[in-house]
Motif scaffolding. Structure first.
Motif, PDB file in Angstrom:
ATOM      1  N   VAL A   2       0.827  -1.214   0.000  1.00  0.00           N
ATOM      2  CA  VAL A   2       0.000   0.000   0.000  1.00  0.00           C
ATOM      3  C   VAL A   2       0.858   1.259   0.000  1.00  0.00           C
ATOM      4  O   VAL A   2       0.517   2.258  -0.628  1.00  0.00           O
ATOM      5  CB  VAL A   2      -0.934   0.002   1.226  1.00  0.00           C
ATOM      6  CG1 VAL A   2      -1.758   1.275   1.303  1.00  0.00           C
ATOM      7  CG2 VAL A   2      -1.857  -1.212   1.189  1.00  0.00           C
ATOM      8  N   GLY A   3       1.980   1.176   0.658  1.00  0.00           N
ATOM      9  CA  GLY A   3       2.826   2.354   0.672  1.00  0.00           C
ATOM     10  C   GLY A   3       4.066   2.187   1.515  1.00  0.00           C
ATOM     11  O   GLY A   3       4.173   1.250   2.317  1.00  0.00           O
ATOM     12  N   ALA A  58      -3.383  -5.295  11.676  1.00  0.00           N
ATOM     13  CA  ALA A  58      -4.702  -4.673  11.748  1.00  0.00           C
ATOM     14  C   ALA A  58      -5.708  -5.519  10.949  1.00  0.00           C
ATOM     15  O   ALA A  58      -5.343  -6.524  10.345  1.00  0.00           O
ATOM     16  CB  ALA A  58      -4.641  -3.256  11.195  1.00  0.00           C
ATOM     17  N   GLU A  59      -6.949  -5.072  10.979  1.00  0.00           N
ATOM     18  CA  GLU A  59      -8.031  -5.858  10.365  1.00  0.00           C
ATOM     19  C   GLU A  59      -7.809  -6.069   8.863  1.00  0.00           C
ATOM     20  O   GLU A  59      -8.033  -7.149   8.337  1.00  0.00           O
ATOM     21  CB  GLU A  59      -9.346  -5.115  10.598  1.00  0.00           C
ATOM     22  CG  GLU A  59     -10.575  -5.912  10.269  1.00  0.00           C
ATOM     23  CD  GLU A  59     -11.830  -5.091  10.466  1.00  0.00           C
ATOM     24  OE1 GLU A  59     -12.890  -5.554  10.060  1.00  0.00           O
ATOM     25  OE2 GLU A  59     -11.745  -3.954  11.004  1.00  0.00           O
ATOM     26  N   ARG A  60      -7.348  -5.028   8.178  1.00  0.00           N
ATOM     27  CA  ARG A  60      -7.220  -5.126   6.723  1.00  0.00           C
ATOM     28  C   ARG A  60      -5.776  -5.000   6.242  1.00  0.00           C
ATOM     29  O   ARG A  60      -5.544  -4.691   5.073  1.00  0.00           O
ATOM     30  CB  ARG A  60      -8.085  -4.051   6.064  1.00  0.00           C
ATOM     31  CG  ARG A  60      -9.583  -4.362   6.163  1.00  0.00           C
ATOM     32  CD  ARG A  60     -10.408  -3.441   5.297  1.00  0.00           C
ATOM     33  NE  ARG A  60     -10.356  -2.069   5.756  1.00  0.00           N
ATOM     34  CZ  ARG A  60     -11.148  -1.588   6.717  1.00  0.00           C
ATOM     35  NH1 ARG A  60     -12.043  -2.357   7.290  1.00  0.00           N
ATOM     36  NH2 ARG A  60     -11.047  -0.325   7.087  1.00  0.00           N
ATOM     37  N   GLY A  61      -4.833  -5.193   7.124  1.00  0.00           N
ATOM     38  CA  GLY A  61      -3.445  -5.122   6.674  1.00  0.00           C
ATOM     39  C   GLY A  61      -2.467  -5.001   7.816  1.00  0.00           C
ATOM     40  O   GLY A  61      -2.805  -5.262   8.976  1.00  0.00           O
ATOM     41  N   HIS A  62      -1.261  -4.614   7.471  1.00  0.00           N
ATOM     42  CA  HIS A  62      -0.181  -4.525   8.458  1.00  0.00           C
ATOM     43  C   HIS A  62       0.546  -3.190   8.321  1.00  0.00           C
ATOM     44  O   HIS A  62       0.598  -2.623   7.231  1.00  0.00           O
ATOM     45  CB  HIS A  62       0.866  -5.623   8.239  1.00  0.00           C
ATOM     46  CG  HIS A  62       0.307  -6.996   8.125  1.00  0.00           C
ATOM     47  ND1 HIS A  62       0.222  -7.848   9.198  1.00  0.00           N
ATOM     48  CD2 HIS A  62      -0.186  -7.671   7.066  1.00  0.00           C
ATOM     49  CE1 HIS A  62      -0.298  -8.995   8.796  1.00  0.00           C
ATOM     50  NE2 HIS A  62      -0.555  -8.914   7.501  1.00  0.00           N
ATOM     51  N   VAL A  63       1.103  -2.755   9.427  1.00  0.00           N
ATOM     52  CA  VAL A  63       2.046  -1.639   9.407  1.00  0.00           C
ATOM     53  C   VAL A  63       3.345  -2.164   9.991  1.00  0.00           C
ATOM     54  O   VAL A  63       3.355  -2.761  11.075  1.00  0.00           O
ATOM     55  CB  VAL A  63       1.543  -0.443  10.241  1.00  0.00           C
ATOM     56  CG1 VAL A  63       2.575   0.686  10.237  1.00  0.00           C
ATOM     57  CG2 VAL A  63       0.205   0.066   9.712  1.00  0.00           C
ATOM     58  N   VAL A  79      -3.293  -7.581   3.730  1.00  0.00           N
ATOM     59  CA  VAL A  79      -3.183  -8.840   4.482  1.00  0.00           C
ATOM     60  C   VAL A  79      -2.478  -9.947   3.712  1.00  0.00           C
ATOM     61  O   VAL A  79      -1.958 -10.892   4.305  1.00  0.00           O
ATOM     62  CB  VAL A  79      -4.581  -9.344   4.916  1.00  0.00           C
ATOM     63  CG1 VAL A  79      -5.111  -8.537   6.079  1.00  0.00           C
ATOM     64  CG2 VAL A  79      -5.569  -9.324   3.762  1.00  0.00           C
ATOM     65  N   SER A  80      -2.435  -9.835   2.377  1.00  0.00           N
ATOM     66  CA  SER A  80      -1.869 -10.928   1.577  1.00  0.00           C
ATOM     67  C   SER A  80      -0.345 -10.885   1.495  1.00  0.00           C
ATOM     68  O   SER A  80       0.266 -11.748   0.876  1.00  0.00           O
ATOM     69  CB  SER A  80      -2.448 -10.865   0.154  1.00  0.00           C
ATOM     70  OG  SER A  80      -2.092  -9.630  -0.435  1.00  0.00           O
TER      71      SER A  80
END
Lengths: 98, 164
Positions: A2-3, A58-63, A79-80
């Motif tokens: 994502v970034g 997190a629910e829809r991804g990671h930091v 998440v993938s």
């Protein structure tokens, strides 16, 4: 992915950023740098030494965040993502940037 | 967090900003130098000095920005050894307000800027419709300044401008 943001670890100001449209790099830098700073203080207070690699699920991804010197490298991923591969890549990036 | 205000509608946005951004001092002033709300000050004389300085800095920076970039600077930042200062303008239907804030190592410039954006939006949403502008006279200014100081330090009640 994502970034990716490189930020000043103390000020939370963006040094460089490549993020997907709709992601505010200034917001990510400010909050992630604060989070990383809190993790560093927590680890030291607990007698665990320095923070190597920070992962927030997190629910829809990671930091993810790693720091070196006055900078922190923040990666936002969905998440993938292959977490192990990303961790290796971030550590390599830190070595090459240091 | 202790926030005192001369205008009731600024209280909630200012309180939220102070809580979120974890700043040491915050002062919301009219560009003329009249205080609208504050956090962290304990003496009226300090508030009056800070208001005058904030208004002067804002005016000087605005003039310098117009000279160099044909528009005023949006934000000003000064990094001190222990504390840092951030100054920026928020525009509402009642006109512009200037927020000057000082913060330490508990927070960061990035967080202060982030929560200032939220503060600016909250202040614009909370602002009641503008009153008809009256004459700006030195006597009015002094009377208003005295009244604002009395409100901030508990000698009078804030003016509630929330529309019915």
């Amino acid at each position: 992915m994502v970034g990716c943001v490189v930020a000043d670890a103390h000020d939370g100001i963006v040094v460089e950023a490549v993020v997907r449209q709709g992601v505010n790099s200034n917001t990510v830098a400010a909050l992630a740098a604060s989070l990383y700073g809190g993790a560093v203080q927590s680890a030291r207070a607990a007698g665990m030494g320095e923070v190597g690699f920070l992962r927030l699920e997190a629910e829809r991804g990671h930091v993810f965040a790693i720091g070196w010197g006055d900078l922190v490298l923040v990666v936002i991923a969905d998440v993938s993502v292959n977490v192990g591969q990303l961790r290796v890549d971030m550590l390599k990036s830190r070595e090459s940037l240091a | 967090m202790t926030v005192t205000v001369a205008e009731a509608w600024v209280e909630e946005p200012l309180r939220r900003f102070v809580d979120d951004a974890r700043v040491v001092f915050a002062l919301l002033v009219h560009p003329s130098g009249q205080v609208m709300g504050q956090h962290g000050f304990t003496r009226a004389v300090d508030v009056m000095s800070a208001c005058a300085l904030a208004a002067a800095i804002n005016a000087s920076a605005g003039a310098l920005g117009r000279e160099l970039e044909a528009r005023p600077f949006q934000e000003l930042y000064h990094a001190g050894l222990e504390r840092q200062v951030f100054l920026a303008e928020a525009v509402t239907v009642r006109g512009a307000c200037v927020l000057i804030t000082a913060f330490g190592r508990e927070t960061s410039l990035g967080l202060v800027r982030l929560y200032f954006q939220e503060f600016r939006q909250a202040l614009a949403a909370a602002a009641p419709q503008a009153e008809k502008a009256g004459p700006v006279l030195a006597a009015d200014f002094e009377r208003e300044l005295d009244r604002s100081m009395a409100v901030l330090f508990g000698r009078a009640r804030p003016r509630d401008l929330t529309p019915v």
